[in-house]
Motif scaffolding. Structure first.
Motif, PDB file in Angstrom:
ATOM      1  N   GLN A  97       0.852  -1.186   0.000  1.00 39.16           N
ATOM      2  CA  GLN A  97       0.000   0.000   0.000  1.00 39.16           C
ATOM      3  C   GLN A  97       0.886   1.234   0.000  1.00 39.16           C
ATOM      4  O   GLN A  97       2.082   1.154   0.362  1.00 39.16           O
ATOM      5  CB  GLN A  97      -0.956   0.007   1.194  1.00 39.16           C
ATOM      6  N   ASP A  98       0.337   2.388  -0.406  1.00 42.10           N
ATOM      7  CA  ASP A  98       1.149   3.602  -0.494  1.00 42.10           C
ATOM      8  C   ASP A  98       1.202   4.309   0.855  1.00 42.10           C
ATOM      9  O   ASP A  98       0.535   3.924   1.820  1.00 42.10           O
ATOM     10  CB  ASP A  98       0.621   4.528  -1.592  1.00 42.10           C
ATOM     11  N   ILE A  99       1.998   5.361   0.922  1.00 39.88           N
ATOM     12  CA  ILE A  99       2.232   6.051   2.191  1.00 39.88           C
ATOM     13  C   ILE A  99       0.968   6.735   2.716  1.00 39.88           C
ATOM     14  O   ILE A  99       0.696   6.717   3.920  1.00 39.88           O
ATOM     15  CB  ILE A  99       3.385   7.075   2.049  1.00 39.88           C
ATOM     16  N   ASP A 100       0.170   7.330   1.831  1.00 40.37           N
ATOM     17  CA  ASP A 100      -1.031   8.025   2.291  1.00 40.37           C
ATOM     18  C   ASP A 100      -2.050   7.046   2.873  1.00 40.37           C
ATOM     19  O   ASP A 100      -2.672   7.319   3.907  1.00 40.37           O
ATOM     20  CB  ASP A 100      -1.654   8.829   1.143  1.00 40.37           C
ATOM     21  N   THR A 101      -2.219   5.908   2.213  1.00 41.56           N
ATOM     22  CA  THR A 101      -3.126   4.884   2.744  1.00 41.56           C
ATOM     23  C   THR A 101      -2.618   4.374   4.084  1.00 41.56           C
ATOM     24  O   THR A 101      -3.400   4.142   5.019  1.00 41.56           O
ATOM     25  CB  THR A 101      -3.242   3.706   1.752  1.00 41.56           C
ATOM     26  N   THR A 102      -1.304   4.236   4.185  1.00 39.04           N
ATOM     27  CA  THR A 102      -0.697   3.759   5.430  1.00 39.04           C
ATOM     28  C   THR A 102      -1.012   4.697   6.591  1.00 39.04           C
ATOM     29  O   THR A 102      -1.459   4.261   7.659  1.00 39.04           O
ATOM     30  CB  THR A 102       0.830   3.633   5.256  1.00 39.04           C
ATOM     31  N   LEU A 103      -0.799   5.982   6.390  1.00 41.38           N
ATOM     32  CA  LEU A 103      -1.061   6.954   7.455  1.00 41.38           C
ATOM     33  C   LEU A 103      -2.550   7.019   7.791  1.00 41.38           C
ATOM     34  O   LEU A 103      -2.930   7.126   8.964  1.00 41.38           O
ATOM     35  CB  LEU A 103      -0.544   8.332   7.045  1.00 41.38           C
ATOM     36  N   THR A 104      -3.395   6.955   6.778  1.00 42.80           N
ATOM     37  CA  THR A 104      -4.847   6.981   7.001  1.00 42.80           C
ATOM     38  C   THR A 104      -5.275   5.788   7.846  1.00 42.80           C
ATOM     39  O   THR A 104      -6.047   5.932   8.811  1.00 42.80           O
ATOM     40  CB  THR A 104      -5.599   6.977   5.663  1.00 42.80           C
ATOM     41  N   ASN A 105      -4.782   4.615   7.496  1.00 46.67           N
ATOM     42  CA  ASN A 105      -5.154   3.405   8.235  1.00 46.67           C
ATOM     43  C   ASN A 105      -4.604   3.425   9.656  1.00 46.67           C
ATOM     44  O   ASN A 105      -5.286   3.013  10.599  1.00 46.67           O
ATOM     45  CB  ASN A 105      -4.661   2.166   7.493  1.00 46.67           C
ATOM     46  N   MET A 106      -3.371   3.869   9.815  1.00 45.60           N
ATOM     47  CA  MET A 106      -2.788   3.993  11.156  1.00 45.60           C
ATOM     48  C   MET A 106      -3.660   4.875  12.042  1.00 45.60           C
ATOM     49  O   MET A 106      -3.985   4.529  13.179  1.00 45.60           O
ATOM     50  CB  MET A 106      -1.397   4.641  11.072  1.00 45.60           C
ATOM     51  N   THR A 107      -4.024   6.015  11.483  1.00 46.16           N
ATOM     52  CA  THR A 107      -4.791   6.997  12.256  1.00 46.16           C
ATOM     53  C   THR A 107      -6.177   6.463  12.615  1.00 46.16           C
ATOM     54  O   THR A 107      -6.641   6.615  13.757  1.00 46.16           O
ATOM     55  CB  THR A 107      -4.926   8.301  11.455  1.00 46.16           C
ATOM     56  N   LYS A 108      -6.838   5.848  11.655  1.00 43.63           N
ATOM     57  CA  LYS A 108      -8.174   5.314  11.901  1.00 43.63           C
ATOM     58  C   LYS A 108      -8.138   4.240  12.986  1.00 43.63           C
ATOM     59  O   LYS A 108      -8.976   4.228  13.909  1.00 43.63           O
ATOM     60  CB  LYS A 108      -8.774   4.734  10.625  1.00 43.63           C
ATOM     61  N   ARG A 109      -7.176   3.340  12.900  1.00 41.80           N
ATOM     62  CA  ARG A 109      -7.114   2.238  13.871  1.00 41.80           C
ATOM     63  C   ARG A 109      -6.737   2.776  15.269  1.00 41.80           C
ATOM     64  O   ARG A 109      -7.261   2.301  16.277  1.00 41.80           O
ATOM     65  CB  ARG A 109      -6.126   1.181  13.396  1.00 41.80           C
ATOM     66  N   HIS A 110      -5.852   3.769  15.308  1.00 42.83           N
ATOM     67  CA  HIS A 110      -5.532   4.381  16.602  1.00 42.83           C
ATOM     68  C   HIS A 110      -6.751   5.091  17.174  1.00 42.83           C
ATOM     69  O   HIS A 110      -7.033   5.009  18.374  1.00 42.83           O
ATOM     70  CB  HIS A 110      -4.372   5.367  16.431  1.00 42.83           C
ATOM     71  N   GLN A 111      -7.484   5.793  16.307  1.00 39.47           N
ATOM     72  CA  GLN A 111      -8.680   6.497  16.758  1.00 39.47           C
ATOM     73  C   GLN A 111      -9.708   5.528  17.335  1.00 39.47           C
ATOM     74  O   GLN A 111     -10.399   5.833  18.320  1.00 39.47           O
ATOM     75  CB  GLN A 111      -9.299   7.289  15.598  1.00 39.47           C
ATOM     76  N   ASP A 112      -9.802   4.357  16.748  1.00 44.55           N
ATOM     77  CA  ASP A 112     -10.733   3.341  17.268  1.00 44.55           C
ATOM     78  C   ASP A 112     -10.358   2.948  18.686  1.00 44.55           C
ATOM     79  O   ASP A 112     -11.231   2.756  19.539  1.00 44.55           O
ATOM     80  CB  ASP A 112     -10.726   2.104  16.364  1.00 44.55           C
ATOM     81  N   TYR A 113      -9.042   2.836  18.967  1.00 43.09           N
ATOM     82  CA  TYR A 113      -8.605   2.488  20.319  1.00 43.09           C
ATOM     83  C   TYR A 113      -8.840   3.649  21.289  1.00 43.09           C
ATOM     84  O   TYR A 113      -9.171   3.433  22.460  1.00 43.09           O
ATOM     85  CB  TYR A 113      -7.132   2.079  20.322  1.00 43.09           C
ATOM     86  N   ILE A 114      -8.690   4.868  20.792  1.00 43.84           N
ATOM     87  CA  ILE A 114      -8.961   6.028  21.643  1.00 43.84           C
ATOM     88  C   ILE A 114     -10.422   6.018  22.078  1.00 43.84           C
ATOM     89  O   ILE A 114     -10.750   6.291  23.239  1.00 43.84           O
ATOM     90  CB  ILE A 114      -8.619   7.330  20.902  1.00 43.84           C
ATOM     91  N   LYS A 115     -11.309   5.695  21.136  1.00 46.59           N
ATOM     92  CA  LYS A 115     -12.728   5.675  21.471  1.00 46.59           C
ATOM     93  C   LYS A 115     -13.043   4.583  22.479  1.00 46.59           C
ATOM     94  O   LYS A 115     -13.945   4.699  23.283  1.00 46.59           O
ATOM     95  CB  LYS A 115     -13.554   5.462  20.190  1.00 46.59           C
TER      96      LYS A 115
END
Length: 443
Positions: A425-443
């Motif tokens: 996967q490309d860098i932008d998808t990587t950062l998007t996925n990282m952020t989304k999955r981290h946000q899920d743990y924050i919630k």
């Protein structure tokens, strides 16, 4: 029956958590009392004539110092005998330790290597709260970095050693290439240029140990903040993007560092590669000293210099260095011999661990002379190191951190950046996925 059901549930929970994660201060009197004397109950430990047997779990190979430490203690304390149990600091090894702690079987003392592991043990009720221990001042003995190990404003162990990741440099190769030892404030652009100039047939410019692979992005997020002011994940910051792209380019454009897939699948022994002259630079920690000082098994004839883990950019603000204090020595809250274990822990922290300095584990206690530790570290290998850079980096003072992010979020982050380094996967998808999955743990 209820106890057995509860125990089974705890063990199953521990196993599940491990599989998922594959990947107030202490009041005291004089610190000298903590270094040299125990409580009244400790003074009587073993006083009945019965010998107390303790087991200490740690991840350092027994021959790299722990056995000498244990032998010294056992000789001085015939009434309290300690046995060292080595565990591997990976998921299966930590599960083995956690099981021993929860079942109160053969684990009186244990060393934690990350705050995430310690947090799990605090949550499981197996790390002793040291708030009631008034005979030892951790803040005074270990300095301000010790507070990074507090959980809920309490200590659940003693951080016993100075901890740091840095760049190991083959100084002979630097000299041949006309490159000076880097300054403390160098960047990843600087490192990339060094790596390109140092790469040649059968020699990589840079190799990275697994423990150091995320040192720069961790130090970046520690300065930026794990979350943004609005409480959302900060995993999509521009500095992470730049750093990950730089490493990716070094793998696939410059070919100055091994491709991630090759390194992981081959289980590349990067420390051995460096000492064999197959890499000019190595990102790793002080734990490499135990091999670098072992000329019999890892012979090398070049001088080793040191540099800090670089920043992403020269103007990067609030960057912190992976380090601080480590080797958090805890007492099992379920141990039947807590007083004896606490007596050993204080002795270990305030100098008992010195034999491990030869393997790079420099005691953090103010009761230990840094010069003595350095002499032990270099003993017999004084000519193998560039002492100026060693003093500046290994014994230097840098703003540090203990990354306090849930292990599940770190594992999710790793899964995403692995896909990027495997070109899935490309860098932008990587950062998007990282952020989304981290946000899920924050919630």
């Amino acid at each position: 029956m209820k106890r057995r059901k509860w125990l089974k549930l705890v063990l199953m929970t521990t196993l599940a958590a491990s599989m998922l994660s594959a990947c107030g201060g202490i009041n005291s009197s004089s610190s000298n009392e903590g270094a040299n004397a125990g409580s009244a109950s400790e003074a009587s430990a073993g006083g009945s004539g019965e010998k107390i047997n303790l087991k200490l779990w740690g991840a350092v190979p027994v021959e790299a110092g722990p056995q000498e430490v244990i032998d010294n203690w056992n000789k001085e304390n015939p009434d309290i005998q300690v046995e060292y149990v080595r565990y591997v600091n990976d998921d299966p090894g930590n599960l083995k330790l956690d099981t021993a702690l929860i079942t109160a079987q053969d684990a009186d003392l244990f060393i934690n290597y990350t705050i995430n592991r310690l947090q799990k043990r605090v949550d499981a009720g197996v790390a002793l709260d040291l708030s009631s221990k008034t005979d030892y001042n951790i803040d005074e003995q270990m300095g301000p970095d010790a507070a990074q190990w507090k959980i809920g404003d309490k200590y659940y162990g003693i951080p016993t050693k100075k901890n740091m990741l840095f760049i190991w440099l083959n100084k002979n190769m630097l000299d041949e290439a006309g490159l000076p030892v880097p300054s403390v404030d160098w960047t990843w652009d600087d490192l990339r240029e060094y790596a390109k100039k140092l790469t040649k047939e059968n020699v990589y410019g840079l190799m990275q140990h697994d423990a150091a692979f995320t040192a720069t992005i961790d130090g970046t997020i520690a300065g930026l903040g794990v979350t943004k002011p609005d409480g959302t994940s900060n995993f999509d910051n521009d500095l992470w993007k730049q750093q990950l792209q730089t490493v990716h380019d070094m793998m696939f454009v410059d070919k100055s560092t091994p491709e991630y897939g090759e390194q992981v699948t081959s289980k590349m022994p990067v420390d051995t590669n460096f000492l064999k002259g197959e890499a000019a630079m190595l990102a790793a920690g002080e734990f490499i000293f135990r091999n670098a000082n072992n000329q019999k098994e890892f012979p090398h004839d070049f001088k080793i210099a040191f540099a800090t883990i670089p920043k992403v950019t020269a103007d990067q603000k609030d960057y912190k260095y992976a380090g601080g204090l480590g080797d958090m020595l805890s007492v099992n809250a379920k141990s039947k011999n807590q007083d004896a274990a606490w007596k050993f822990a204080k002795w270990y922290a305030d100098g008992g661990m010195l034999p491990m300095a030869s393997g790079g584990r420099i005691p953090s206690s103010k009761s230990v002379d840094n010069q003595q530790a350095m002499e032990l570290l270099l003993k017999g290998n004084e000519d193998s190191y560039d002492t100026a850079s060693l003093n500046n980096v290994v014994f230097g003072q840098f703003p540090s951190f203990q990354l306090n992010v849930p292990q599940q979020a770190l594992d999710a982050r790793k899964e995403e950046y692995e896909k990027y380094f495997l070109n899935e996967q490309d860098i932008d998808t990587t950062l998007t996925n990282m952020t989304k999955r981290h946000q899920d743990y924050i919630k």
